[in-house]
Enzyme design. Structure first.
Site, mmCIF file in Angstrom:
data_model
loop_
_atom_site.group_PDB
_atom_site.id
_atom_site.type_symbol
_atom_site.label_atom_id
_atom_site.label_comp_id
_atom_site.label_asym_id
_atom_site.label_seq_id
_atom_site.Cartn_x
_atom_site.Cartn_y
_atom_site.Cartn_z
ATOM 1 N N SER A 221 0.844 -1.194 0.000
ATOM 2 C CA SER A 221 0.000 0.000 0.000
ATOM 3 C C SER A 221 0.884 1.250 0.000
ATOM 4 C CB SER A 221 -0.969 -0.040 1.180
ATOM 5 O OG SER A 221 -1.933 0.979 1.083
ATOM 6 N N GLU A 339 -9.561 -5.344 -3.865
ATOM 7 C CA GLU A 339 -8.979 -4.384 -2.927
ATOM 8 C C GLU A 339 -10.035 -3.564 -2.189
ATOM 9 O OE1 GLU A 339 -5.665 -3.735 -2.324
ATOM 10 O OE2 GLU A 339 -4.566 -4.602 -4.004
ATOM 11 N N HIS A 433 -8.045 -5.086 0.595
ATOM 12 C CA HIS A 433 -6.781 -4.341 0.618
ATOM 13 C C HIS A 433 -5.978 -4.699 1.870
ATOM 14 C CE1 HIS A 433 -4.043 -1.150 -0.417
ATOM 15 N NE2 HIS A 433 -4.207 -0.558 0.745
#
Length: 548
Positions: A221, A339, A433
């Site tokens: 991320s 995600e 995610h």
């Protein structure tokens, strides 16, 4: 491990730290690992067959006049420093208790530029992984239980995790700060921290058994975005040899002193934010409490991100990759299949009828609309729009990087994580995610995860984790991901090879036919129209069109 000098042992005894063995020394002190670094001598802890050092300063505390300044070298310290506990995380805002990502560090401080090392005991010349945590450049810390590096060290890797400045304290540009800089630039302080940590690794990791000429940078991320920044940053060149990039993006970023692609300059953003804080100027902002600065700037909408400053980040990321000027290193790069489920994303409300959906997509995508509707059909409801956003941000970016590295003749290994398990499926949280993180670290137990995270409870979880750890570790060793008895992972190539992680690894070609080409064409249209790209996808892009 590099052993301490006799003089250091005497000092350790004087300080009653128990770091040097004598006939009367307790067994736990005899086993304490020791290392000598440019900042002084360290005593870590033995955990099974591993030597672990925590809370090692790699730069001076960024306080006072060093708030919003490039990191400075950490002061060398006499005597033996205890390195048994994590340092505080960097200042960050609170996260709602109901959030999947509510996992705050036990303490925070501006004095947070530290790193941690896990190493096999008495190893030499081992591959090194440097982990950069995620958290939107707002939250997170290197010492969170999910990021424990023990499983990597057990596989022969020297594993390093780092803190870096977050939020306004790490990513604000401002004309006054640019004037203070010898290079006439500002912003990117968190990125400069990461570069300083890599320099520390280059200069010191041999003391822990690591090979400074075999360093892999790894992030997820915001950590993956940071790794992507490092790929294009000239000051980071030659500080790492490979990269593992888990869910990154190649979106538009603000430029230092000029508005571009419909965005204000980074310095203008900083001017407006200082005004909103009522600080008046940088001196006033430096006088404010760091937690208050962080909380108030977060509430005022400050978005921490990189600044295209011509030096640390020379140009838009996509332009650097297009010109082949990025770091020439092999990569593992990929994303999670869903995600945004069920966290959501802007503009994710499917119209009730297919004709209305087609009309709205047509107004946004023009001649690309039929392809968008083929890949993301109305019949799939909100999931179609959620996956469009996931693919358009993370999938396109991952494949774009794989393709760019392949074009340079480098190994480029693309993956998709789509493993699910009962507790995640029950909450519609399959492959969300960051859901790959427990698997890539081997930390699957509830005590290792944020409080509301779905704890892996399926029959294949440990096998998936072992496979990912084996692929990641072998890649760190020699640039080719391998796992005994599992499928060969082919480089991306013209056939767009990839590895899917479901209940087991499955090799495939062209993960979602037409997907990356669609988002590439749409992004090109946005750039040519002078619009920002890489974040507003599907119906979320309608807002941008409405502003024209």
């Amino acid at each position: 491990m590099r052993r301490l000098s006799i003089g250091a042992c005497v000092m350790a005894a004087t300080l009653m730290l128990g770091g040097c063995a004598t006939p009367d020394t307790a067994p736990e002190a005899i086993s304490a690992p020791l290392a000598s670094t440019t900042g002084g001598d360290l005593r870590g802890v033995r955990e099974g067959d591993l030597s672990v050092f925590r809370g090692i300063p790699y730069a001076a505390p960024p306080v006072g006049d060093l708030r919003w300044a490039a990191p400075q070298p950490a002061a060398s310290r006499e005597g033996l420093r205890d390195a048994s506990t994590f340092g505080p995380g960097c200042i960050q805002p609170p996260v709602p208790a109901t959030s999947l990502y509510n996992d705050p560090p036990s303490s925070t401080s501006e004095d947070c530029l530290t790193l941690n090392v896990w190493a096999p005991h008495d190893v030499e010349d081992a591959p090194v992984i440097v982990w950069i945590h995620g958290g939107s450049l707002r939250i997170g810390a290197s010492g969170l239980p999910m990021y424990d590096g023990s499983e990597y060290a057990r596989r022969g890797v020297v594993f390093v995790s780092i803190n870096y400045r977050l939020g306004l304290l790490g990513w604000m540009a401002h004309p006054e700060l640019s004037q203070e800089s010898a290079d006439g630039i500002s912003g990117n302080y968190g990125l400069l921290d990461q570069i300083a940590a890599l320099r520390w690794v280059r200069d010191n990791i041999a003391a822990f058994g690591g090979n400074p000429d075999n360093v892999t940078v790894m992030g997820e991320s915001a950590g993956a975005l940071s790794t992507t920044y490092l790929m294009v940053s000239p000051p980071a060149r030659d500080l790492f040899d490979k990269a593992i990039i888990q869910s990154t993006n190649l979106r538009t970023f603000p430029e230092l002193d000029e508005p571009v692609y419909g965005m204000p300059s980074a310095e203008r953003i900083g001017i407006d934010m200082v005004a909103k804080l009522g600080a008046g100027d940088i001196a006033g902002a430096r006088a404010m409490d760091p937690q208050e600065l962080t909380n108030r700037s977060t509430m005022a909408g400050f978005n921490p991100q990189g600044t295209i400053d011509g030096a640390t980040l020379p140009r838009q990321l996509i332009d650097t990759f297009d010109s082949g000027e990025q770091a020439r290193v092999p990569v593992i790069v990929g994303y999670n299949a869903h995600e945004y489920r069920p966290v959501g994303a802007p503009g994710i409300i499917m119209p009730p009828d297919a004709d209305g959906y087609a009309a709205r997509i047509g107004a946004i995508y023009g001649d690309l609309a039929p392809e968008f509707l083929r890949i993301y059909p109305h019949a799939e409801g909100n999931n179609a729009l959620l996956d469009a956003t996931s693919d358009g941000i993370f999938g396109w970016s991952g494949e774009r990087i794989a393709k760019s590295q392949q074009a340079l003749g480098l190994g480029a290994y693309f993956y998709v994580f789509d493993h699910c398990y009962p507790s995640a499926r029950a909450r519609d949280l399959c492959a969300f995610h960051a859901s790959e993180l427990p698997f890539t670290f081997g930390n699957l137990d509830g005590e290792d995860l944020p409080d509301v995270w779905p704890v892996p409870d399926g029959p294949h979880d440990r096998a998936v984790s072992k496979a990912m750890l084996d692929y990641w570790t072998s890649f760190a060793a020699d640039g080719v991901p391998r796992a005994g008895g599992l499928p060969d992972w082919r480089s991306y190539g013209a056939q767009q090879n990839y590895m899917m992680f479901e209940d087991a690894p499955v090799a495939g070609r062209d993960f979602k036919p037409g997907m990356v080409e669609l988002h590439e064409a749409f992004g090109r249209q946005q750039r040519e129209a002078g619009e920002a790209w890489g974040m507003l996808v599907g119906l979320a892009a309608e807002t941008a069109k409405d502003k024209e």
